[in-house]
Design a protein around this motif. Structure first.
Motif, PDB file in Angstrom:
ATOM      1  N   UNK A  83       0.831  -1.204   0.000  1.00  0.00           N
ATOM      2  CA  UNK A  83       0.000   0.000   0.000  1.00  0.00           C
ATOM      3  C   UNK A  83       0.869   1.258   0.000  1.00  0.00           C
ATOM      4  N   UNK A  84       1.958   1.232   0.730  1.00  0.00           N
ATOM      5  CA  UNK A  84       2.875   2.374   0.744  1.00  0.00           C
ATOM      6  C   UNK A  84       3.541   2.545  -0.615  1.00  0.00           C
ATOM      7  N   UNK A  85       3.878   1.425  -1.251  1.00  0.00           N
ATOM      8  CA  UNK A  85       4.462   1.492  -2.594  1.00  0.00           C
ATOM      9  C   UNK A  85       3.462   2.091  -3.585  1.00  0.00           C
ATOM     10  N   UNK A  86       2.206   1.688  -3.489  1.00  0.00           N
ATOM     11  CA  UNK A  86       1.175   2.256  -4.350  1.00  0.00           C
ATOM     12  C   UNK A  86       1.025   3.751  -4.090  1.00  0.00           C
ATOM     13  N   UNK A  87       1.066   4.152  -2.845  1.00  0.00           N
ATOM     14  CA  UNK A  87       0.940   5.568  -2.510  1.00  0.00           C
ATOM     15  C   UNK A  87       2.083   6.381  -3.129  1.00  0.00           C
TER      16      UNK A  87
END
Length: 874
Positions: A83-87
């Motif tokens: 999720x952090x990578x997507x953000x």
């Protein structure tokens, strides 16, 4: 009893796993392998049951399993990391924000298309047009280009294809529930669904809600008419893709164009997104977007007149044509269009003036017809085809709109299509490449030529990976063939032979696409006995995997499928050639990487671009194709094979025989021997050379990121620049241009070249000059309103000037009564037969090109005098 609605009851996610919903709803997962692998790891059996759909997976996993996952720190940590990578992906500057520097680059670009092929989970596509649109959005996201997509949400998508016992295509239309798809309903501030509406004849109103799909950084707005606000007929407007009557198609295209613009305005109001300065109309289906934008300007605070509004709308519009086949263009009865546009009139303007924008009011056209491509071209600042050859074909196809100009001057350029690498490169192939090559070298293509001793991919590893991809295709094909035969009514006891369908060590040729007749699905069957010998050759056998759908109303196309299927049913060949029903993205992602050779044999030049062979090339497969579409410009003699064509042969059956024979000859004499010519380690060295060359040469060229960069630099930025001049508050420039065009049109009948004097040397040589004087009548126009040009170049036996250059003749004197003298010189720089011509075209710095008005006055031969008649030589 059949359910009247299908939906999924989802388990409430534990708080620790809340990132799963974020990851599932952004479609980046469909091209981001780490996210896909993570979802699969949560429950591999369930992942297989839901065919790789994260939203469905979250509905399939039970409370107990979620509790186990939430208690697993490694799962929780991995969900958070992804999720952090997507953000970061969503927010970090990318090429458009940092690597691309252009003053005034557009803040938003609207991309309208009737279909979008993003993932099999979102079945809103029928073929190449939709896949291209999906790849366009994905690559725009990867590059950070601020695009917003606009389309329709079809309740049944296109159709699901199966086969009858005798091989006839059958269609079913399973309903989809948008609530169980990676979509979010656009809502008003009070939480109610946001709506657009447009008036229809008979005092009907067509209403639609708007779903938003997150395609990475790109929002895709999909309009849905299946809502209680509508009457039963209107609810079915978005029932299926490319279905129904002419009225049904008309209502779909009005909803896409008119409703799409309204949806953009809704989205901007509710999210704060900037209004687009570029409106990209991907094919003519969305052409009515121009009508709604005219209405906005004419009903707005400035109350623009129609002429001014047209200039403002044109300034920000790009039109892309995808078909070189006239039958592929939407054409409606003029009376039908008039009836629908009467229901949504522009203020103070007779509907007939609006309908005229799409009329075929030119030589060879049908004045009773409204042509959506003509509307798109007339209302666009720029236009393009989708390959270099297609650009040439399009210029010829639409030349009548610019009568008097040379075909090469028709203002239709080209941007060759591309494919989204992360979507179409097989994970196994990507992983192999990443083990040996840095990511930049994979994308640039250079790394594929690096010797193994210097860190490149060793031949045995590359060849083993290709076999692994072929083996996966064989396993998938066997499952699909078995399932298809069971649907066709076979007993399981009859299907033991299916276990021997295809062989992972046999040369595998793929052919999959839509099935209109010009793509010639059955060209390979022209000589069934010869094909049978190729398939069953004891030394160098081939195997062929075929897939494709034909539009249900295309009876000849459906017949081609039946003929092919009946051939594949023959016990002599059924283990070497298969037809796989229900071709979609999921099938393509196994089929294309698993093929050694991709076959494409359209009737040249009727393939606009084609992209399936590009997807194969990204995985090291070689192309065997007619020189058409993208292959015409990218084939170099070492990256595959070109099937010779019988251009000019008018008898279609004779042409097919000639080209089919050439295809058989290539496979038998060149392709198969090269595949089976192995060294002591079992590796086909010459084949590997071609494979590596394909990866290094075609790899960078076929990328959709290259395509989108081309659109940005060559089309989006110039269109946006024009929009920023002509479609801004006050609209002074648009008023000026509209007024000037009206004046030029009214006076052009008075414009003529009275006479031309050409002063030539006795013996003209390269380096000499011709002195040209032209007297031109301009009526009430001034020299500043026109350009007088000399056209010069080699001439053929028909006295036509080919590949001419143009030189402007400046005005030197007024001779009264609207007549002017223009004079200049033309350098003689080409040896051989040479010709000159003089013409007058309108000139205004606010126009995109001199061709914009379609007006030209050309000097007649009788007006030309020459001081010396001479031949041109060295």
């Amino acid at each position: 009893m059949r359910a009247i609605r299908r939906f999924t009851v989802r388990t409430v996610l534990p708080e620790a796993l809340a990132p799963l919903d974020i990851l599932a709803r952004n479609l980046r997962w469909c091209w981001h392998a780490p996210t896909t692998r993570f979802f699969e790891s949560l429950d591999p059996a369930a992942w297989d049951r839901v065919h790789g759909d994260p939203i469905a997976l979250l509905g399939e996993i039970g409370t107990e399993r979620f509790a186990q996952l939430a208690a697993d720190a490694s799962v929780v940590d991995r969900a958070r990391e992804l999720a952090e990578d997507l953000d970061r992906y969503m927010k970090e500057p990318r090429w458009y924000q940092s690597g691309f520097a252009a003053p005034g680059k557009p803040k938003a670009i609207a991309y309208f298309s009737a279909e979008f092929g993003i993932t099999a989970v979102l079945p809103q596509y029928s073929g190449g047009l939709g896949i291209l649109a999906g790849d366009h959005l994905k690559s725009a996201s990867d590059l950070g280009v601020p695009i917003v997509g606009v389309g329709l949400l079809y309740e049944s998508g296109y159709f699901r294809q199966s086969l009858s016992r005798d091989g006839y295509q059958r269609e079913t239309y399973p309903l989809i529930d948008p609530n169980n798809m990676p979509l979010t309903l656009l809502r008003e501030w009070d939480g109610t669904p946001a709506r657009v509406s447009l008036p229809l004849p008979g005092e009907r109103t067509l209403n639609a809600q708007v779903w938003v799909a997150e395609v990475g950084r790109v929002p895709l707005l999909l309009l849905d008419s299946s809502i209680p606000d509508n009457d039963p007929v209107s609810r079915n407007v978005t029932d299926r893709l490319y279905g129904g009557s002419k009225e049904h198609r008309m209502e779909q295209e009005l909803l896409l164009g008119v409703g799409g613009v309204k949806a953009l305005r809704l989205y901007s109001r509710l999210t704060g997104a900037p209004a687009p300065s570029v409106y990209h109309c991907n094919e003519g289906h969305a052409g009515f977007l121009a009508v709604e934008r005219l209405r906005e300007l004419m009903e707005g605070e400035e109350h623009l007149d129609l002429g001014t509004a047209i200039e403002a709308v044109r300034s920000g519009t790009l039109f892309t044509t995808h078909t070189p086949v006239p039958a592929g263009i939407d054409r409606f009865d003029r009376g039908l269009v008039t009836r629908y546009l009467d229901a949504m009139p522009l203020p103070g303007v007779p509907t007939e003036e609006v309908v005229a924008l799409g009329n075929e009011s030119y030589e060879g056209g049908d004045p009773s017809v409204f042509n959506m491509a003509v509307l798109g071209l007339r209302m666009a600042r720029r236009a393009n085809g989708v390959a270099k050859l297609h650009g040439r074909v399009s210029r010829q196809m639409f030349a009548s709109l610019w009568a008097g100009f040379d075909v090469d001057e028709v203002p239709i350029t080209s941007v060759t299509n591309g494919v989204h690498g992360p979507t179409w490169r097989a994970p196994a192939f990507q992983e192999m490449a990443e083990r040996y090559l840095p990511a930049p070298e994979i994308e640039s293509g250079g790394g594929w030529l690096t010797p193994a001793e210097n860190g490149g991919v060793p031949d045995d590893v590359l060849w083993a990976t290709r076999r692994e991809l072929r083996e996966r295709l064989v396993a998938s094909a066997r499952r699909r063939v078995r399932s298809s035969w069971l649907e066709r009514g076979a007993s399981p006891a009859e299907l033991g032979w299916v276990d021997n369908v295809l062989d992972p060590d046999v040369l595998t040729i793929g052919f999959a696409r839509r099935v209109p007749t010009y793509k010639r699905l059955t060209l390979m069957l022209d000589d069934p006995e010869r094909l049978t010998r190729l398939l069953t050759d004891p030394e160098r056998p081939i195997q062929i995997v075929v897939a494709g759908k034909s539009h249900p109303d295309d009876e000849p196309g459906v017949g081609l499928i039946q003929r092919l299927v009946q051939f594949t049913d023959d016990p002599r060949v059924r283990e070497r050639i298969v037809f796989l029903p229900d071709y979609d993205i999921a099938m393509a992602q196994t089929l294309m990487p698993g093929c050694d050779v991709w076959l494409n044999n359209p009737l040249r030049p009727l393939e606009a671009s084609g992209t399936s062979g590009m997807k194969c090339a990204l995985n090291g497969a070689l192309n065997l194709s007619i020189l058409d579409g993208w292959w015409d410009e990218m084939y170099d003699g070492a990256n595959g094979w070109a099937i010779p064509t019988a251009d000019g042969v008018e008898d279609p059956q004779r042409r097919d025989r000639i080209e089919a024979s050439a295809l058989y000859d290539l496979i038998e004499g060149t392709v198969a021997p090269r595949f089976y010519d192995r060294d002591g380690r079992g590796i086909p060295r010459r084949w590997m050379e071609m494979m590596r060359h394909t990866l290094s040469d075609l790899g960078p060229k076929v990328q959709a990121t290259r395509m989108v960069r081309d659109y940005v630099e060559r089309l989006y930025v110039p269109v946006s620049d024009a929009h920023d001049v002509l479609d801004v508050p006050g609209h002074e420039a648009a008023r000026s241009l509209a007024s000037w065009k009206a004046k030029v049109r009214s006076q052009w009948g008075e414009v003529r070249v009275d006479y031309v004097e050409a002063h030539l040397p006795d013996v003209a040589q390269i380096g000499d000059s011709a002195e040209i004087t032209a007297q031109v009548s301009l009526g009430a126009l001034s020299p500043q309103d026109v350009t007088v040009e000399v056209l010069a170049g080699r001439v053929g036996a028909d006295d036509e000037i080919h590949d001419f250059s143009t030189t402007e003749l400046p005005p030197v004197d007024a001779v009264g009564e609207g007549r002017w003298v223009f004079r200049g010189s033309e350098a003689l720089e080409v040896a051989g037969p040479f010709g000159l011509a003089v013409r007058v075209v309108p000139r205004n710095p606010l126009m995109a090109a001199p061709t914009e008005l379609g007006l030209v006055a050309v000097a007649a031969p009788s007006t030309v005098t020459s001081e010396q008649h001479t031949s041109f030589g060295d």
